[in-house]
Design an enzyme around this catalytic site. Structure first.
Site, PDB file in Angstrom:
ATOM      1  N   SER A   1      67.114   0.237  15.302  1.00 50.17           N
ATOM      2  CA  SER A   1      68.428   0.958  14.855  1.00 50.17           C
ATOM      3  C   SER A   1      68.110   1.935  13.488  1.00 50.17           C
ATOM      4  O   SER A   1      68.866   2.724  13.502  1.00 50.17           O
ATOM      5  CB  SER A   1      69.477  -0.072  14.154  1.00 50.17           C
TER       6      SER A   1
ATOM      7  N   LYS B   1      68.437   4.492   4.859  1.00 52.64           N
ATOM      8  CA  LYS B   1      69.140   3.883   5.838  1.00 52.64           C
ATOM      9  C   LYS B   1      70.389   3.525   5.290  1.00 52.64           C
ATOM     10  O   LYS B   1      70.445   2.830   4.196  1.00 52.64           O
ATOM     11  CB  LYS B   1      68.403   2.779   6.682  1.00 52.64           C
TER      12      LYS B   1
ATOM     13  N   SER C   1      63.569  -2.894  14.244  1.00 48.12           N
ATOM     14  CA  SER C   1      64.388  -1.535  14.144  1.00 48.12           C
ATOM     15  C   SER C   1      63.812  -0.767  13.167  1.00 48.12           C
ATOM     16  O   SER C   1      64.180   0.359  12.788  1.00 48.12           O
ATOM     17  CB  SER C   1      65.826  -2.024  13.574  1.00 48.12           C
TER      18      SER C   1
END
Lengths: 100, 485
Positions: free
Chosen positions: B156, B81, B180
């Site tokens: 996310s 990420k 997330s």
């Protein structure tokens, strides 16, 4: 119910947060923030008298390490990421001057 | 979903590379080929690190040839990420304010992946600063769900979930502040784990809400998620909130089953707001667990009903403080202006997107004089009630079960105009972050629209091993069923 948050409140908060909003953003954010705060009204109604606040999920306190000198980040590497540098320091526009 | 040849489990890849049966270079090239095929339509990555991945793979192969063991993830590609710092490799948080920034150090999880022989494949897209549930809030454009390109992948960590679902990498790391990792895992049909707060070092994870943020794995299978979690977990002196416990053994006991465990279905997370088809899948999961020998009953955790409200005061409050550092002075974007104060405002106004501005303002408001007690202080007290209610439930139950997301993947744009509707996507996942407890989302079939449904298993602090054993039971139950993604 009185207005949850006014346009003036939002403008004030934007100033505190160092953000500049257009008129359109001010309108939109006032409505959107009011909706979120209205939703949060359910916690306002809860009786929490005598309940201690939780700031953090872990009971760890005063985490210490041995007082041993060790290298930090390389100054040149750090300064290379800065928008503006002078004499091995971060350079900024005048701090004093026209009021913001 | 990728075809079988690209969908080799991470554990199998590592075993083959360590044994010299496959080269890491070959593994990387295969995944780069899959990326070349579908990445243009999925947009899971902000940047694919193909050159670095090839170099790292060559190094792994040389070490194997020299008789060394590169580690438990030898030659396994991992997508990161883009809020995890990678030294000298751009790390953007999908924000204009960090575009082009090169971190001076690696996050601890990145260091540990390298020591385990893993190959970083690139940086995955996210909602800007991890604020969102659809990956539409990225400054670099949305990620699309590999199962249906008209749908969001969740967020996310939408880029990481999509990368695993599309076969771009067998493993990915995400971060989970209010769901997330778990919510995008559910929407993309992969496994996602939020470990106990403090289980995985946050050093080098760019902060959103520091008392809630936790890094965790995404993988196609429970075993691979467990393998990755073993590698990244464990105490780190660079993170003072890191739990001083050794990395847990997770893979070894994964097939222990749920015989004799007491498992509760959280009543408050099964009511209105949860789509009927999702609720039916959770009920089916409860039956599978009961059939495997668990004692399954309804559980009550009353305070979770207030989780969303408490979270949307606490997380923005912490974010407003954490994001004060983006001031155009030391790194990242600077928009020139005559004074430092006006430069700060011009930089932040140009650099942050709308959702980040909304949360900064919400948090600033909740912390401001006259409102602190009513909002932030109250929310912290509610957090205590949630911790207490979970503790009470865990006196009667070993594990809890709920939906991960109230719905399957929704169309792009469907919730973009109404932040509160978007926030409701996280209603089932937020309570674990507030309590600091672990939770996993495991794929469990599809909804009426044919899209993946995730079932969430929640556990008390540090009980990841038991939690993953239950997840493995659900996974096994689905393995034989046709038509599942």
């Amino acid at each position: 119910m009185a207005e949850r948050i006014t346009r003036d409140d939002v403008a004030h908060v934007a100033g505190l947060a160092r953000l500049e909003l257009t008129d359109e953003e001010l309108e939109r954010f006032t409505v959107q923030l009011a909706a979120v705060l209205d939703h949060a009204a359910d916690v306002e109604a809860l009786d929490t008298a005598g309940v201690a606040p939780t700031a953090h999920p872990l009971p760890l306190v005063n985490v210490l390490r041995d007082d041993v000198v060790r290298p930090g980040l390389d100054r040149d590497v750090v300064l290379a990421a800065a928008p503006s540098v002078e004499d091995d320091r971060f350079r900024v526009p005048p701090v004093l001057g026209e009021p913001s | 979903m990728g075809d079988e040849s690209t969908y080799l489990a991470a554990g199998e890849i590592a075993a083959a590379v360590r044994g010299g049966e496959r080269s890491a270079v070959e593994v990387v090239e295969e995944h780069l080929a899959v990326i070349a095929g579908r990445e243009p339509e999925v947009h899971a990555f902000n940047a694919v690190g193909d050159a670095q991945a090839r170099m790292a793979a060559e190094l792994i192969d040389r070490r194997v040839a020299a008789g060394e063991d590169p580690g438990p993830l030898a030659g396994v590609p991992v997508a990161l990420k883009d809020n995890l710092c990678t030294a000298g490799v751009p790390t953007t948080c999908s924000s204009r304010i960090l575009e082009g920034w090169l971190p001076p150090y690696d996050a601890t999880v990145v260091t540990r992946l390298g020591l385990a022989g893993a190959i970083a494949m690139g940086k995955t897209n996210l909602d800007e600063f991890a604020m969102g549930s659809s990956t539409e809030n990225s400054a670099f454009g949305p990620t699309r769900n590999p199962h249906d390109l008209t749908r969001v992948p969740g967020g996310s960590s939408g880029g990481s979930a999509a990368a695993v679902a599309a076969g771009f990498a067998p493993l990915a790391l995400g971060s989970d502040t209010g769901g997330s990792i778990r919510q995008p895992a559910a929407l993309c049909g992969v496994v996602g784990v939020k470990p106990t707060y403090g289980r995985v070092s946050r050093y080098g994870l760019i902060a959103f809400a520091s008392s809630l943020d936790q890094i965790g794995p995404l993988a196609p299978t429970v075993a691979d998620a467990a393998l990755l979690l073993e590698v990244i977990a464990g105490h780190d002196p660079l993170d003072s909130t890191s739990i001083p416990e050794p990395s847990p053994s997770l893979v070894a006991g994964l097939d222990a089953g749920v015989e004799g465990l007491r498992i509760g279905v959280v009543a408050e997370l099964m009511g209105e707001g949860v789509a009927p088809d999702v609720r039916r899948r959770v009920e089916a999961a409860a039956e599978v667990l009961a059939g495997a020998g668990a004692k399954v009953e309804e559980a009550e955790v009353p305070a979770v009903a207030y989780g969303l409200s408490a979270y949307y005061l606490i997380a923005p409050a912490e974010a407003s403080s954490n994001l004060a550092r983006y001031d155009g002075v030391r790194y990242g974007l600077r928009v020139d202006a005559p004074t430092t104060a006006t430069m700060n405002v011009a930089t932040r106004t140009a650099g942050f997107g709308a959702e980040v501005k909304r949360r900064i303002m919400l948090g600033t408001y909740a912390l401001s004089a006259g409102y602190y007690d009513a909002y932030y202080g109250k929310a912290q007290q509610v957090r205590t009630l949630i911790v207490r209610d979970f503790a009470a439930a865990y006196e009667s139950f070993d594990l809890l079960v709920s939906p991960t997301s109230p719905t399957t993947a929704f169309p792009l744009g469907a919730k973009a105009a109404d932040p509160l509707t978007m926030y409701l996507s996280d209603v089932c996942t937020i309570p674990s972050n507030l309590a600091g407890d672990p939770a996993v989302s495991v794929p469990f079939g599809v909804g009426d629209d044919g899209l993946p449904v995730g079932v969430q298993i929640l556990a008390p602090a540090l009980a990841e091993a038991t939690m993953l054993q239950a997840a493995a039971v659900l996974e096994d139950a689905m393995a034989g069923e046709a038509g599942t993604p």
